[in-house]
Design an enzyme around this catalytic site. Structure first.
Site, PDB file in Angstrom:
ATOM      1  N   ASN A 403      24.523 -28.753  31.999  1.00  0.00           N
ATOM      2  CA  ASN A 403      23.066 -28.742  31.933  1.00  0.00           C
ATOM      3  C   ASN A 403      22.576 -28.489  30.502  1.00  0.00           C
ATOM      4  O   ASN A 403      22.255 -29.424  29.777  1.00  0.00           O
ATOM      5  CB  ASN A 403      22.495 -27.706  32.891  1.00  0.00           C
ATOM      6  CG  ASN A 403      21.006 -27.904  33.135  1.00  0.00           C
ATOM      7  OD1 ASN A 403      20.585 -28.978  33.542  1.00  0.00           O
ATOM      8  ND2 ASN A 403      20.213 -26.873  32.872  1.00  0.00           N
ATOM      9  N   ASP A 404      22.521 -27.248  30.095  1.00  0.00           N
ATOM     10  CA  ASP A 404      21.945 -26.907  28.790  1.00  0.00           C
ATOM     11  C   ASP A 404      22.650 -27.600  27.628  1.00  0.00           C
ATOM     12  O   ASP A 404      22.011 -27.943  26.628  1.00  0.00           O
ATOM     13  CB  ASP A 404      21.994 -25.398  28.557  1.00  0.00           C
ATOM     14  CG  ASP A 404      21.106 -24.650  29.532  1.00  0.00           C
ATOM     15  OD1 ASP A 404      20.245 -25.285  30.148  1.00  0.00           O
ATOM     16  OD2 ASP A 404      21.302 -23.428  29.689  1.00  0.00           O
TER      17      ASP A 404
END
Length: 482
Positions: A403-404
């Protein structure tokens, strides 16, 4: 004569243990040699333990009447700990590896704290220097113990969210100051300074209680996305505590191993803090990990789902594919299926590489270990700095459960909590496919702008189930051609 011989044997064993620790840690620096490095360091630990037992065997029982009891307890502790660690190591799931590392960090810190407690309560510190070093090692070890337990609870889902109160940093400062004051009073009472309301043992209890509470308070506010940095910090703390207690005991193996582990943990913390665009001061003294949602209206568009078979066929006819693994891959136990899919692509003459971000997963190096477990060759695995420029000439980037580390908001949105963090440039590939269980946010709770980019398509589902469909699609092409 016996005493001289025992000193020679113990010194030689300590020297051998120190050398084996250093050599083993050196070999652990490369995935290719890490398994042998672990075995070498294990031999060093065996040498250190044997030296301790040889020391006990040469001490006269008349001089220490409790020796037989201590020896029996040591043997029982080694048996229980050895069997328990072997069983846990053999059965632990890859997704639970961060929790295991966190709790083992805590055990190392707790062991250093226990050594300090024995020295303090037994009055074995002959001078002020040894006393201060013992207290410092006990302080760091106790903080590492309680902090690591909280880190384990967060990683294991026992604690679901960060716990913060108004004035958190002031409360932490007061508790830490109280532990320092208690340590000062331990020194004062031990050195015979009068006028104190409590005796030395009582101040020692207060000192350890404050240190343990501070470790808890220090870790509770930290968000889940920053657990890799937390594990690294407590690893450094544990090594430092062990090294300090080794100085007090005049044990070279403990001193060398502790300081090397502490230095390595500190260096890893610096690297990971840089990878998250944070300073060490920010990591240690602020609520790093505070999650901020994306601003309303900052991200426009919708996520565009696609079928697993369509994504597989696109990759089958690509020239260059880069795969970005994340925690979702470990959670789905899909690493074996992923490599099976990769081998099918390679058989079709597709160039496939893996891109690893320093903070991918929930502990340092988790993705490297995950891929190694599946048998992925080391020369296919590349770190961020080595592969990031290649995304611009890549046909397909496949993101699995990350994700990040692929969120382009880190480059463009100054309101984002991850702004400035170096990311893998997956969005610069011609096509991006993201395997994700659903439309929810990742572990950090931050909306990923990549999912709304025109070049990105979402493949929803459990990573293992999706990869099975991709494998079937590629094999179906081969069957149709035949």
């Amino acid at each position: 004569m016996l005493i001289l011989l025992s000193q020679i044997v113990i010194g030689s064993a300590d020297l051998a243990a120190a050398f084996l620790f250093l050599f083993g840690l050196k070999r652990m620096s490369s995935p290719a040699t890490a398994p042998s490095g672990i075995r070498v360091a294990g031999l060093g630990m065996v040498a250190a333990v044997l030296a301790s037992f040889f020391y006990l065997a040469t001490v006269s029982p008349a001089a220490q009447p409790h020796l037989v009891t201590n020896l029996a307890l040591a043997i029982v502790a080694l048996a229980v700990g050895g069997v328990g660690a072997w069983y846990v190591g053999r059965t632990v799931a890859m997704t639970a590896m961060p929790q295991m590392v966190a709790i083992y960090n805590g055990m190392g810190g707790g062991a250093a704290g226990a050594i300090a407690a024995v020295e303090l309560f037994g009055g074995h510190t002959p001078g002020p220097t040894e006393l201060v070093v013992t207290l410092l090692g006990g302080l760091i070890g106790a903080i590492s113990l309680s902090g690591s337990v909280i880190a384990w609870a967060k990683l294991d889902g026992v604690l679901k969210a960060p716990w913060r109160i108004t004035g958190q940093q002031y409360v932490n400062g007061v508790v830490f100051a109280a532990s320092l004051v208690a340590a000062g009073l331990v020194v004062a009472s031990t050195l015979g300074m009068g006028g104190l309301m409590l005796t030395t043992p009582q101040w020692i209890w207060v000192f350890f209680a404050c240190a343990l509470v501070f470790g808890v308070l220090m870790t509770l506010p930290i968000g889940g996305a920053d657990m890799p940095v937390v594990i690294s910090i407590y690893n450094a703390f544990t090594g430092l505590a062990v090294g300090l207690e080794g100085f007090v005991l005049q044990n070279p193996a403990l001193m060398i191993a502790g300081m090397v582990v502490g230095a390595a943990g500190l260096l890893l913390t610096v690297i990971m803090a840089k990878a998250m665009n944070r300073s060490i001061a920010n990591v240690l003294f602020t609520n790093f990990g505070t999650v901020a949602k994306a601003r309303a209206g900052a991200i426009t568009g919708t996520e565009r789902p696609t079928d697993a078979a369509d994504a597989a066929i696109k990759m089958r006819y690509a020239e260059k594919v880069i795969i970005i693994p994340g925690y979702g891959l470990a959670a789905a136990h899909a690493q074996q299926k992923l490599f099976e899919f990769v081998k099918l692509l390679q058989a079709a003459k597709v160039s496939v590489r893996f891109a690893i971000h320093p903070v991918a997963g929930r502990m340092p190096g988790q993705m490297d270990v995950l891929l190694a477990e599946a048998g992925v060759p080391y020369d296919m695995i590349f770190q961020l700095d080595d592969i990031n420029d290649d995304f611009a000439t890549t046909d397909v980037a496949l993101v699995i459960g990350a994700n990040d580390v692929v969120n382009p908001a880190a480059r463009s949105d100054k309101a984002s909590p991850i702004y400035g963090m170096p990311i893998l440039n997956a969005d610069k590939a011609a096509q991006v496919y993201v395997i994700k269980r659903g439309q929810g946010q990742g572990y950090s709770g931050i909306v990923n702008a990549l999912f709304y980019e025109p070049c990105c398509n979402m493949v929803y589902g459990d990573a293992q189930a999706v990869l099975i469909k991709m494998i079937e699609a590629i094999r179906g092409l081969g069957a149709a051609a035949a």
